[in-house]
Design a protein around this motif. Structure first.
Motif, PDB file in Angstrom:
ATOM      1  N   THR A 471       0.719  -1.200   0.085  1.00  0.00           N
ATOM      2  CA  THR A 471       0.079  -0.016  -0.136  1.00  0.00           C
ATOM      3  C   THR A 471       0.867   1.139   0.071  1.00  0.00           C
ATOM      4  N   PHE A 472       2.204   1.116  -0.339  1.00  0.00           N
ATOM      5  CA  PHE A 472       2.870   2.175  -0.386  1.00  0.00           C
ATOM      6  C   PHE A 472       3.352   2.987   1.055  1.00  0.00           C
ATOM      7  N   HIS A 473       3.470   2.215   1.909  1.00  0.00           N
ATOM      8  CA  HIS A 473       3.515   2.737   3.493  1.00  0.00           C
ATOM      9  C   HIS A 473       4.957   2.181   4.238  1.00  0.00           C
ATOM     10  N   PRO A 474       6.024   2.184   3.755  1.00  0.00           N
ATOM     11  CA  PRO A 474       7.168   1.798   4.438  1.00  0.00           C
ATOM     12  C   PRO A 474       7.734   2.695   5.291  1.00  0.00           C
ATOM     13  N   GLY A 475       7.964   1.931   6.306  1.00  0.00           N
ATOM     14  CA  GLY A 475       8.756   2.688   7.560  1.00  0.00           C
ATOM     15  C   GLY A 475       9.484   1.922   8.343  1.00  0.00           C
ATOM     16  N   CYS A 476      10.036   2.665   9.429  1.00  0.00           N
ATOM     17  CA  CYS A 476      10.798   1.641  10.528  1.00  0.00           C
ATOM     18  C   CYS A 476      12.058   1.387  10.290  1.00  0.00           C
ATOM     19  N   THR A 477      12.925   1.746   9.465  1.00  0.00           N
ATOM     20  CA  THR A 477      14.212   1.311   8.985  1.00  0.00           C
ATOM     21  C   THR A 477      15.265   2.109   9.587  1.00  0.00           C
ATOM     22  N   CYS A 478      15.061   3.054  10.425  1.00  0.00           N
ATOM     23  CA  CYS A 478      15.947   3.900  11.148  1.00  0.00           C
ATOM     24  C   CYS A 478      15.391   4.203  12.579  1.00  0.00           C
TER      25      CYS A 478
END
Length: 545
Positions: A471-478
């Protein structure tokens, strides 16, 4: 001669645009914004229905591909990201959705001081100019970001909402207010038939100030360090064979490249897992194993039904009908071309014991070709996308090589956690009930996907594996968290642990996925960060009922 500024911001997307606007309010402060893509001049960016075109335009889109995951049927899922002024806010579906109160309270409970809902609500309010319904306890009226509610009253949308209410889901006029649960027309960043991106709302006004310098076609290749302090950025101007350039920062380098690009640039700069960096031949500048780890995204199967007795967007976008709609938009800024791709939002529970909504569903009186997001079908159809709001599954983003022009490895690991699989099945079952509700019966021809033969949980899960997408909602990688947290990359001031003069300000700092699309919260994160960077006192925490 190397240019020197107080701040160098890497990325002119949602976060970078807000930062440029707020930091440049101090006339004595100079800042440089580096954007890998071009200016946001293209007409498709500003035409709301142009979303369907910008979705695949590599001139303004990173057009990444995810790695096949264990629950995606061997498929590599397309992952578009904005590569222009305004970033993904210039190519997204315009939706404005903040999330639930408990999302941010959970961030605070994880050890991030000042990130609870009463702390972040004043920033949401400061950013927006809400047009329409909304309690001013929760909504802003004087900000730069215009938020409207879809005003195109479609019979299929009305029937879908009536169907939701027939299942006990209430009508909610403001899902960004006191309570998210319910069904309503979507709120979006569209004004007078035009997209309101972070660039148009924040960056372009800031560029009128003499202390703001924006460099487009500037692909950052690494952060420059002196010891443990970030002092500048190297970038290539004009593509992989372009000219190397260096800019220096007297105060801070601010990384606002987004969930995929920010961890990749840290890794290319020698900040990350020593094992990963060693495998790529990159010298370790600072060991920080959490960089790139913990990726989360919303995974959505899209249920489709064939439609009878009424025209859908599938027919309206063809032939004479499209010319009529184009003329309508040109003369009134209304009609089909002024719409966002999602028209109705629904928030509800996957089970009776769920305390708050954990499912998000969207309705569109249109359907898309199988496996090809963004291309409408020829047959009339309607679509319900359903997804788990707070997934447990986590993946990673890792540099593919030491070459900064190679796309990163993106492994989302959708559905690896059992809870996620159970919830996605519950979402598909609710989507079926909604499409089959009595108010939609006059228009419902038959269920096309997953199809009436799909009945068991295992069959629903197999269908989700076959056709689900991002759904094009990537997060949380830093991720933001205390220094003693194994996977934390930044502290609650968004400073990179163990380094000086370097912050990360974008959706990558989210410690956990929120129950919403991410653009609204990314803008909030940047606005809050701007006060931290400037040493300004935060607004008083909201007092809520």
């Amino acid at each position: 001669m190397t240019d020197t500024f107080d701040y160098v911001i890497i990325g002119a997307g949602s976060a970078g645009s807000v930062l440029a606007n707020r930091l440049s309010e101090d006339a004595g402060t100079s800042l440089c914004v580096l954007e890998a893509g071009p200016s946001d001049w293209h007409p498709y960016i500003h035409l709301p229905a142009g979303f369907i075109k910008t979705f695949h335009m590599k001139s303004i889109n990173w057009a990444y591909q995810q790695e096949p995951g264990p629950w995606t049927g061997g498929r590599s899922i397309y992952a578009p990201r904005g590569k222009t002024l305004g970033g993904s806010s210039s190519i997204n579906g315009h939706i404005y959705n903040r999330g639930q109160r408990q999302d941010f309270d959970t961030w605070a409970q994880l050890g991030n001081r000042g990130w609870g809902y009463p702390d972040v609500l004043p920033y949401f309010k400061r950013l927006e100019r809400r047009v329409g319904e909304g309690d001013d306890t929760y909504r802003g009226r004087d900000g730069a970001l215009t938020v409207t509610t879809m005003d195109w009253r479609d019979p299929l949308c009305e029937a879908f909402m009536a169907g939701a209410m027939s299942l006990g889901i209430p009508r909610n006029p403001d899902y960004n207010g006191a309570i998210q649960e319910g069904v309503s027309y979507a709120q979006r960043t569209i004004q007078n038939g035009l997209r309101v991106s972070a660039a148009t709302a924040f960056l372009h006004p800031a560029r009128k100030r003499p202390n703001v310098h924006v460099h487009t076609h500037a692909h950052a290749t690494n952060i420059i360090f002196e010891g443990k302090r970030a002092v500048g950025v190297r970038y290539i101007k004009g593509g992989s064979n372009g000219t190397p350039v260096e800019v220096r920062a007297n105060k801070e380098v601010i990384l606002a490249g987004g969930t995929y690009n920010s961890p990749q640039l840290l890794q290319l700069s020698g900040v990350g897992s020593p094992e990963l960096l060693g495998s790529l031949g990159i010298e370790v500048r600072h060991a920080l194993p959490g960089v790139g780890e913990g990726l989360q995204d919303h995974y959505a199967p899209r249920s489709v039904a064939r439609v009878k007795n009424i025209k859908t967007i599938n027919e309206l976008r063809r032939g004479l009908s499209l010319w009529v709609e184009a003329l309508k938009w040109a003369t009134t800024r209304r009609g089909l071309l002024s719409l966002s791709p999602t028209m109705v939002y629904c928030f509800w529970h996957s089970g009776e014991s769920t305390e708050s909504s954990d499912l998000q569903l969207t309705f569109t009186p249109a359907s898309y070709k199988e496996g090809v997001q963004g291309q409408l079908e020829d047959e009339p159809g309607m679509t319900v996308a359903s997804w788990q709001q707070r997934p447990e599954s986590r993946g990673y983003v890792r540099a593919r090589s030491a070459d900064p022009f190679q796309p990163p490895i993106i492994q989302t690991n959708y559905l690896v956690e059992e809870l996620d699989r159970r919830t996605v099945v519950a979402g598909m079952k609710l989507a079926r009930r909604l499409l089959g509700s009595a108010p939609l019966a006059p228009y419902f021809a038959y269920e096309d996907f997953p199809g009436p033969n799909v009945q068991s949980d295992d069959e629903f899960l197999a269908a989700a594996t076959q056709r689900g997408t991002t759904t094009f909602h990537p997060g949380c990688t830093c991720r933001m968290g205390p220094a003693d947290s194994k996977w934390a990359v930044v502290d609650d001031q968004l400073r990179v642990h163990g380094l000086q003069g370097l912050r990360v300000v974008d959706a990558s700092i989210m410690p956990r996925m929120i129950s919403a699309n991410l653009n609204a919260s990314t803008l909030m994160i940047a606005d809050k960060a701007s006060d931290m960077i400037r040493g300004k006192k935060a607004p008083e925490a909201a007092v809520l009922p």
